[in-house]
Scaffold this motif. Structure first.
Motif, PDB file in Angstrom:
ATOM      1  N   VAL A 133      -1.008 -10.351   8.165  1.00  0.00           N
ATOM      2  CA  VAL A 133      -0.728  -8.943   8.466  1.00  0.00           C
ATOM      3  C   VAL A 133      -1.923  -8.132   7.991  1.00  0.00           C
ATOM      4  O   VAL A 133      -2.376  -8.269   6.848  1.00  0.00           O
ATOM      5  CB  VAL A 133       0.551  -8.445   7.771  1.00  0.00           C
ATOM      6  CG1 VAL A 133       0.707  -6.934   7.965  1.00  0.00           C
ATOM      7  CG2 VAL A 133       1.770  -9.183   8.304  1.00  0.00           C
ATOM      8  N   GLU A 134      -2.414  -7.287   8.873  1.00  0.00           N
ATOM      9  CA  GLU A 134      -3.631  -6.520   8.618  1.00  0.00           C
ATOM     10  C   GLU A 134      -3.307  -5.053   8.377  1.00  0.00           C
ATOM     11  O   GLU A 134      -2.351  -4.517   8.936  1.00  0.00           O
ATOM     12  CB  GLU A 134      -4.546  -6.661   9.847  1.00  0.00           C
ATOM     13  CG  GLU A 134      -5.922  -6.095   9.716  1.00  0.00           C
ATOM     14  CD  GLU A 134      -6.748  -6.405  10.961  1.00  0.00           C
ATOM     15  OE1 GLU A 134      -7.121  -5.435  11.664  1.00  0.00           O
ATOM     16  OE2 GLU A 134      -7.005  -7.595  11.252  1.00  0.00           O
ATOM     17  N   PHE A 135      -4.121  -4.420   7.537  1.00  0.00           N
ATOM     18  CA  PHE A 135      -4.052  -2.976   7.294  1.00  0.00           C
ATOM     19  C   PHE A 135      -5.462  -2.417   7.440  1.00  0.00           C
ATOM     20  O   PHE A 135      -6.425  -3.056   7.012  1.00  0.00           O
ATOM     21  CB  PHE A 135      -3.548  -2.665   5.881  1.00  0.00           C
ATOM     22  CG  PHE A 135      -2.185  -3.215   5.569  1.00  0.00           C
ATOM     23  CD1 PHE A 135      -1.051  -2.452   5.777  1.00  0.00           C
ATOM     24  CD2 PHE A 135      -2.036  -4.499   5.060  1.00  0.00           C
ATOM     25  CE1 PHE A 135       0.211  -2.963   5.481  1.00  0.00           C
ATOM     26  CE2 PHE A 135      -0.785  -5.014   4.769  1.00  0.00           C
ATOM     27  CZ  PHE A 135       0.332  -4.243   4.984  1.00  0.00           C
ATOM     28  N   ARG A 136      -5.574  -1.234   8.022  1.00  0.00           N
ATOM     29  CA  ARG A 136      -6.871  -0.598   8.180  1.00  0.00           C
ATOM     30  C   ARG A 136      -6.785   0.855   7.713  1.00  0.00           C
ATOM     31  O   ARG A 136      -5.778   1.513   7.935  1.00  0.00           O
ATOM     32  CB  ARG A 136      -7.340  -0.632   9.639  1.00  0.00           C
ATOM     33  CG  ARG A 136      -7.557  -2.042  10.169  1.00  0.00           C
ATOM     34  CD  ARG A 136      -8.127  -2.028  11.583  1.00  0.00           C
ATOM     35  NE  ARG A 136      -8.452  -3.382  12.032  1.00  0.00           N
ATOM     36  CZ  ARG A 136      -9.363  -3.659  12.950  1.00  0.00           C
ATOM     37  NH1 ARG A 136     -10.036  -2.678  13.538  1.00  0.00           N
ATOM     38  NH2 ARG A 136      -9.599  -4.912  13.292  1.00  0.00           N
ATOM     39  N   THR A 137      -7.857   1.335   7.094  1.00  0.00           N
ATOM     40  CA  THR A 137      -7.888   2.722   6.664  1.00  0.00           C
ATOM     41  C   THR A 137      -9.320   3.212   6.579  1.00  0.00           C
ATOM     42  O   THR A 137     -10.267   2.431   6.580  1.00  0.00           O
ATOM     43  CB  THR A 137      -7.163   2.892   5.308  1.00  0.00           C
ATOM     44  OG1 THR A 137      -6.949   4.276   5.057  1.00  0.00           O
ATOM     45  CG2 THR A 137      -7.971   2.291   4.158  1.00  0.00           C
ATOM     46  N   HIS A 138      -9.469   4.534   6.508  1.00  0.00           N
ATOM     47  CA  HIS A 138     -10.783   5.166   6.394  1.00  0.00           C
ATOM     48  C   HIS A 138     -11.391   4.834   5.032  1.00  0.00           C
ATOM     49  O   HIS A 138     -10.695   4.810   4.016  1.00  0.00           O
ATOM     50  CB  HIS A 138     -10.610   6.690   6.539  1.00  0.00           C
ATOM     51  CG  HIS A 138     -11.875   7.438   6.823  1.00  0.00           C
ATOM     52  ND1 HIS A 138     -12.970   7.418   5.990  1.00  0.00           N
ATOM     53  CD2 HIS A 138     -12.206   8.252   7.860  1.00  0.00           C
ATOM     54  CE1 HIS A 138     -13.922   8.190   6.487  1.00  0.00           C
ATOM     55  NE2 HIS A 138     -13.485   8.703   7.630  1.00  0.00           N
ATOM     56  N   TRP A 139     -12.684   4.599   5.021  1.00  0.00           N
ATOM     57  CA  TRP A 139     -13.402   4.317   3.774  1.00  0.00           C
ATOM     58  C   TRP A 139     -13.130   5.391   2.722  1.00  0.00           C
ATOM     59  O   TRP A 139     -12.988   5.100   1.539  1.00  0.00           O
ATOM     60  CB  TRP A 139     -14.904   4.221   4.047  1.00  0.00           C
ATOM     61  CG  TRP A 139     -15.739   4.112   2.819  1.00  0.00           C
ATOM     62  CD1 TRP A 139     -16.348   5.126   2.126  1.00  0.00           C
ATOM     63  CD2 TRP A 139     -16.042   2.909   2.087  1.00  0.00           C
ATOM     64  NE1 TRP A 139     -17.025   4.632   1.019  1.00  0.00           N
ATOM     65  CE2 TRP A 139     -16.847   3.275   0.984  1.00  0.00           C
ATOM     66  CE3 TRP A 139     -15.709   1.561   2.271  1.00  0.00           C
ATOM     67  CZ2 TRP A 139     -17.323   2.339   0.070  1.00  0.00           C
ATOM     68  CZ3 TRP A 139     -16.195   0.633   1.354  1.00  0.00           C
ATOM     69  CH2 TRP A 139     -16.989   1.022   0.271  1.00  0.00           C
ATOM     70  N   HIS A 140     -13.040   6.659   3.143  1.00  0.00           N
ATOM     71  CA  HIS A 140     -12.876   7.763   2.204  1.00  0.00           C
ATOM     72  C   HIS A 140     -11.415   8.061   1.863  1.00  0.00           C
ATOM     73  O   HIS A 140     -11.158   8.961   1.054  1.00  0.00           O
ATOM     74  CB  HIS A 140     -13.537   9.025   2.760  1.00  0.00           C
ATOM     75  CG  HIS A 140     -15.030   8.952   2.783  1.00  0.00           C
ATOM     76  ND1 HIS A 140     -15.807   8.928   1.644  1.00  0.00           N
ATOM     77  CD2 HIS A 140     -15.898   8.861   3.829  1.00  0.00           C
ATOM     78  CE1 HIS A 140     -17.082   8.852   1.976  1.00  0.00           C
ATOM     79  NE2 HIS A 140     -17.168   8.811   3.297  1.00  0.00           N
ATOM     80  N   ASN A 141     -10.477   7.340   2.459  1.00  0.00           N
ATOM     81  CA  ASN A 141      -9.061   7.571   2.151  1.00  0.00           C
ATOM     82  C   ASN A 141      -8.685   6.749   0.922  1.00  0.00           C
ATOM     83  O   ASN A 141      -8.044   5.698   1.012  1.00  0.00           O
ATOM     84  CB  ASN A 141      -8.187   7.201   3.351  1.00  0.00           C
ATOM     85  CG  ASN A 141      -6.758   7.703   3.196  1.00  0.00           C
ATOM     86  OD1 ASN A 141      -6.333   8.064   2.100  1.00  0.00           O
ATOM     87  ND2 ASN A 141      -6.016   7.714   4.290  1.00  0.00           N
ATOM     88  N   GLN A 142      -9.091   7.252  -0.232  1.00  0.00           N
ATOM     89  CA  GLN A 142      -8.929   6.496  -1.474  1.00  0.00           C
ATOM     90  C   GLN A 142      -7.465   6.261  -1.805  1.00  0.00           C
ATOM     91  O   GLN A 142      -7.095   5.188  -2.290  1.00  0.00           O
ATOM     92  CB  GLN A 142      -9.617   7.231  -2.630  1.00  0.00           C
ATOM     93  CG  GLN A 142      -9.814   6.378  -3.876  1.00  0.00           C
ATOM     94  CD  GLN A 142     -10.687   5.145  -3.622  1.00  0.00           C
ATOM     95  OE1 GLN A 142     -11.675   5.215  -2.895  1.00  0.00           O
ATOM     96  NE2 GLN A 142     -10.323   4.013  -4.210  1.00  0.00           N
ATOM     97  N   ARG A 143      -6.603   7.251  -1.528  1.00  0.00           N
ATOM     98  CA  ARG A 143      -5.171   7.102  -1.815  1.00  0.00           C
ATOM     99  C   ARG A 143      -4.591   5.942  -1.016  1.00  0.00           C
ATOM    100  O   ARG A 143      -3.839   5.121  -1.544  1.00  0.00           O
ATOM    101  CB  ARG A 143      -4.434   8.403  -1.486  1.00  0.00           C
ATOM    102  CG  ARG A 143      -2.972   8.392  -1.885  1.00  0.00           C
ATOM    103  CD  ARG A 143      -2.257   9.650  -1.426  1.00  0.00           C
ATOM    104  NE  ARG A 143      -0.892   9.686  -1.928  1.00  0.00           N
ATOM    105  CZ  ARG A 143      -0.505  10.369  -2.976  1.00  0.00           C
ATOM    106  NH1 ARG A 143      -1.386  11.089  -3.655  1.00  0.00           N
ATOM    107  NH2 ARG A 143       0.757  10.350  -3.361  1.00  0.00           N
TER     108      ARG A 143
END
Length: 201
Positions: A133-143
């Motif tokens: 299962v994969e998750f992706r997020t913005h580099w700057h979305n630290q939370r």
């Protein structure tokens, strides 16, 4: 997605994940206004005026067999507090992604995200029999990055200059995953974390 992936709802102690419908537009517009989530430049969250188009896009994606979209209902208040989605299910390689997730500010830090992920991961590994299962997020979305790491997901890498965002900025995307061999430990950790939320809020 095939009929194998059809599901009515997923229910825990804190939340019910309900299949997204057009009738949820008003409630989602209220939820996204709690914290004005669309103002976060590093994440893609719809403005209330865009919510109908957001829901229609999610339902179109479902019709094409590409995703399963849910609204997240708080069992204590009865309110819809966010949304999440299973997407990019690669049946041949037994992997999928969990994404398009956001919650009203008042729902953050309450255990709702942890239980939502517990329900979705359990469905993915134990019903759909995926191996990753994969998750992706913005580099700057630290939370978001911290929340994904707390799940027990491991960082696979960074897709640099991955997407051009609505405001013209360029997103580097951080990719994480949980694999089937890790799921029992991840599940145990999530169940343990949920114990702090067992008393009514």
């Amino acid at each position: 997605m095939s009929n194998e992936a059809c599901v009515d709802y997923l229910q825990g102690n804190l939340v019910v994940l309900e299949p997204m419908q057009l009738e949820h537009v008003a409630a989602l517009s209220v939820a996204v206004s709690d914290g004005e989530l669309w103002r976060l430049w590093y994440t893609k969250v719809p403005h209330p005026d865009e919510m109908k188009a957001f829901v229609e896009q999610a339902l179109d994606s479902e019709q094409r067999g590409e995703s399963l979209a849910f609204v997240v209902r708080d069992k204590f208040s009865g309110n819809i507090v966010g949304t999440t989605r299973i997407l990019n299910w690669d049946q041949a390689n037994r992997r999928l992604e969990i994404g398009h997730t956001w919650y009203a500010k008042s729902a953050q830090g309450t255990g709702i995200n942890s239980e939502t992920k517990l329900l979705l991961l359990g469905y993915a590994f134990e019903v759909l029999d995926v191996m990753a299962v994969e998750f992706r997020t913005h580099w700057h979305n630290q939370r978001s990055r911290e929340a994904i790491s707390r799940l027990g997901a491991k960082q696979d890498g960074v897709l640099r200059n991955h997407r051009i965002l609505k405001d013209g900025t360029i997103r580097d995307t951080v990719v994480y995953s949980i694999i089937d061999a890790e799921w029992p430990t991840v599940k145990q950790n999530l169940v343990h974390r949920m114990r702090q939320f067992e008393q009514p809020r």
